[in-house]
Each structure stands twice: as C-alpha cells, then as structure tokens.
Scaffold this motif. Structure first.
Motif, short mmCIF file in Angstrom:
data_model
loop_
_atom_site.label_atom_id
_atom_site.label_comp_id
_atom_site.label_asym_id
_atom_site.label_seq_id
_atom_site.Cartn_x
_atom_site.Cartn_y
_atom_site.Cartn_z
N ALA A 66 36.59 32.40 33.24
CA ALA A 66 37.00 33.73 33.70
C ALA A 66 35.80 34.63 33.96
O ALA A 66 35.75 35.36 34.96
N LEU A 67 34.82 34.58 33.06
CA LEU A 67 33.63 35.44 33.20
C LEU A 67 32.88 35.13 34.49
O LEU A 67 32.56 36.03 35.28
N PHE A 68 32.59 33.85 34.72
CA PHE A 68 31.80 33.49 35.90
C PHE A 68 32.62 33.64 37.18
O PHE A 68 32.07 33.90 38.25
N GLU A 69 33.94 33.50 37.08
CA GLU A 69 34.79 33.77 38.23
C GLU A 69 34.69 35.23 38.64
O GLU A 69 34.60 35.57 39.83
N SER A 70 34.67 36.12 37.65
CA SER A 70 34.56 37.55 37.94
C SER A 70 33.17 37.90 38.45
O SER A 70 33.02 38.74 39.35
N LEU A 71 32.14 37.26 37.92
CA LEU A 71 30.77 37.51 38.39
C LEU A 71 30.59 37.02 39.82
O LEU A 71 29.84 37.61 40.61
N LYS A 72 31.29 35.94 40.15
CA LYS A 72 31.26 35.46 41.54
C LYS A 72 31.72 36.55 42.50
O LYS A 72 31.14 36.76 43.56
N ASP A 73 32.76 37.29 42.11
CA ASP A 73 33.26 38.38 42.95
C ASP A 73 32.25 39.52 43.05
O ASP A 73 32.12 40.16 44.10
N VAL A 74 31.56 39.80 41.95
CA VAL A 74 30.53 40.86 41.97
C VAL A 74 29.42 40.49 42.95
O VAL A 74 29.01 41.30 43.79
N PHE A 75 28.92 39.26 42.86
CA PHE A 75 27.84 38.83 43.75
C PHE A 75 28.33 38.75 45.20
O PHE A 75 27.55 38.98 46.13
N SER A 76 29.61 38.44 45.38
CA SER A 76 30.18 38.43 46.74
C SER A 76 30.13 39.83 47.34
O SER A 76 29.73 40.02 48.49
N LYS A 77 30.55 40.80 46.54
CA LYS A 77 30.55 42.19 47.00
C LYS A 77 29.13 42.66 47.28
O LYS A 77 28.88 43.36 48.28
N LYS A 78 28.19 42.28 46.43
CA LYS A 78 26.79 42.64 46.66
C LYS A 78 26.24 41.96 47.91
O LYS A 78 25.48 42.56 48.69
N GLY A 79 26.61 40.71 48.12
CA GLY A 79 26.15 39.98 49.30
C GLY A 79 26.61 40.62 50.59
O GLY A 79 25.92 40.51 51.62
N ARG A 101 42.88 33.78 34.36
CA ARG A 101 43.35 34.96 35.07
C ARG A 101 42.82 36.27 34.47
O ARG A 101 42.94 37.32 35.10
N THR A 102 42.25 36.21 33.27
CA THR A 102 41.64 37.43 32.73
C THR A 102 40.42 37.84 33.55
O THR A 102 39.90 38.94 33.37
N SER A 103 39.98 36.98 34.46
CA SER A 103 38.89 37.36 35.36
C SER A 103 39.28 38.57 36.19
O SER A 103 38.42 39.34 36.62
N VAL A 104 40.58 38.76 36.42
CA VAL A 104 41.05 39.93 37.17
C VAL A 104 40.72 41.21 36.41
O VAL A 104 40.25 42.20 36.98
N LEU A 105 40.96 41.19 35.08
CA LEU A 105 40.64 42.37 34.26
C LEU A 105 39.13 42.63 34.27
O LEU A 105 38.69 43.78 34.36
N MET A 106 38.35 41.55 34.15
CA MET A 106 36.90 41.71 34.20
C MET A 106 36.46 42.28 35.54
O MET A 106 35.57 43.14 35.61
N GLY A 107 37.10 41.83 36.62
CA GLY A 107 36.77 42.33 37.94
C GLY A 107 37.03 43.82 38.08
O GLY A 107 36.26 44.53 38.73
#
Length: 287
Positions: free
Chosen positions: A11-24, A248-254
């Motif tokens: 979940a953590l790395f799934e949410s970080l993937k979205d952060v780096f996507s947004k930064k990219g 799915r807790t990656s959504v909360l982290m996101g």
C-alpha cells in the motif's frame, strides 16, 4: 503476521507511485508518464526471469494477455490523465468503485457471483463517495455527487475503475495459466510495448522530456515494482482478499500525500469519505 507487513508495504509504495507520477507530470505529458510507469517497473522485474521456471503457456494465456494487456494500456493513460487533471485526494478514492463494477463483469466473464454482504460494502463505497464533496451538500442532496462528476479527473478514474473490473478477470485467467510473477512481467512488457508508439506519436520531444523528468519517472517505476513484489509476497502468505483489502489503504495514504506534497484543500471530508470507501472494500473482501 509477516504477510501484514508486506501488505502495508504494498500500500505504501503504491501510494508513493502516485506521488512520483504527479511529480513527473510537471516535466512530462500524461502519455510519457503512463509509458514510463510500466517501462521502468518492467526493467526492475525483468531480471527475475533468470531465476524462475518459465511455465508452459497455452492459448488461454495468450488471449488473456492480449485482452488484459489492451485494457490495462488504455487504463494506464486514463489513470495518469485523471491525476493530472484533479487532486489526488479526490481522484484516487474513485478506484474503490471497481468492486461495484465487478458485480456485473465477474458473473459474465468468470462465473463468480457476489454475496449479500457485498451489497453492504457497495453502500459504504457509495456513501464514502458522497462524503468526498460533502461541502456541496448545502446546494442539495445530490450536489456532492454532481460536484464529484463535474471534475474531469474523477470521471476518468470512474472509467478506469470500470475497465479494471473487466481486466481483473483476465488477470485471473492469465495467472491460472502461468504463474504470478511471470504474468506480471508479461503484462508489464505488453503494456510498455503497446504504449511506446503512442508516446512517439503524441508526446512531442519525448526524449527531451524524458531527460528532464527521468528521476521522478524512474522512482515511480521503482515504487510500482516494489509494490507489486510486496503484493505477491503477501498473497503467497495469506488469502488474496486479505492482502488486497490492506492494499486499498493506499487510497488513504494518497489523500494524505495530496495534502502534504501538493497542498490540496478539503482534506478532512475527503479523508473521511475515502475511509468509508475503504471500509466498504474491507467488508466485501473479508466477510
């Protein structure tokens, strides 16, 4: 409880993937970011082929790869476009609608039917979606839903959730006719190849953009590869539904990352809404 650690890391790395996507997306367009996500993740996972047995592949595997790979390629572009157009905290929770669409697609494709408790989970997901835009409640009972769908990002993510509900069934067929890691590598390779012509056609000066944003894109792919690897470790140690419920807790982290890294507003109601939606997924997964 080692599986729980891997599930939370997933979940953590799934949410970080979205952060780096947004930064990219600050340096690159959505087509380049979409392709880079799968390409860099595939680069990380490909060496595993040297240390694993290659399963015997039949026609069902190739059909699943062709259909599932095509659907996931479409989702890859729409997903990145969604988080480009709208806040992470309002787009990411929409992916929890996938189980609702599975009510329709699973019986048709693989003959799996939902139980009565699943409908409780559906109601929780819909209620959570209502809370994502609760501040619009003063404009009418349906105003939160209208406000949510007025945003392009959530609308695109809803399409992604629907297409994923179809693709997930072909993932199951592919897994049953190969092996988990081999299926993932095959799928990632298919998507990387399928999206490359689109990047060349749609992304002007994509090599220059790649040079400017490669760090965020590489970190995005690395986070995605780690997330998938942790998910497979978790699934190998416990029930799939338990591992996916934690994922799915990656959504909360996101939602939290949206407030922390991108200064997104309205986080309180969005976190509450996302929490209720996650509860719905947990109910559908574990009961």
């Amino acid at each position: 409880m080692t599986w729980l650690i891997f599930a939370f890391l997933n979940a953590l790395f799934e949410s970080l993937k979205d952060v780096f996507s947004k930064k990219g997306l600050r340096y690159c367009d959505e087509y380049l970011v979409s392709w880079a996500l799968w390409f860099f993740a595939d680069l990380v996972l490909l060496p595993s082929l040297f240390f694993m047995p290659i399963p015997e592949l039949n026609a069902r595997f190739w059909w699943a790869l062709a259909i599932g790979g095509t659907l996931n390629s479409i989702c890859a572009v729409l997903y990145i476009k969604a988080i480009k157009l709208s806040d992470l905290s309002i787009t990411l929770p929409i992916v929890t609608f996938t189980p609702i669409f599975l009510f329709i697609t699973s019986p048709l494709i693989v003959g799996e039917f939902p139980s009565a408790i699943d409908f409780v989970g559906v109601m929780a997901i819909v209620t959570g979606a209502y809370f994502l835009n609760l501040k619009q409640r003063s404009l009418g009972y349906l105003a939160p839903f209208r406000a949510l769908m007025a945003e392009k990002g959530p609308r695109l993510m809803l399409v992604v959730a629907f297409l994923w509900s179809i693709a997930a069934n072909f993932d199951k067929v592919g897994l049953e006719n190969s092996s988990p890691l081999f299926w993932v590598i095959s799928l990632f390779s298919f998507i990387s190849v399928a999206l490359f012509p689109l990047v060349v056609y749609k992304s002007r000066n994509f090599t220059g953009k790649l040079r400017r944003g490669w760090r965020s894109l590489a970190l995005m792919g690395l986070a995605f590869a780690i997330a998938v690897s942790c998910q497979m470790q978790a699934v190998s140690m416990t029930l799939v539904v338990q591992a996916i419920a934690i994922k799915r807790t990656s959504v909360l982290m996101g939602v939290l990352w949206g407030a922390l890294f991108f200064k997104e507003k309205g986080i309180t109601e969005r976190f509450l809404g996302a929490s209720i939606m996650i509860l719905g997924v947990v109910v559908m997964s574990l009961f």
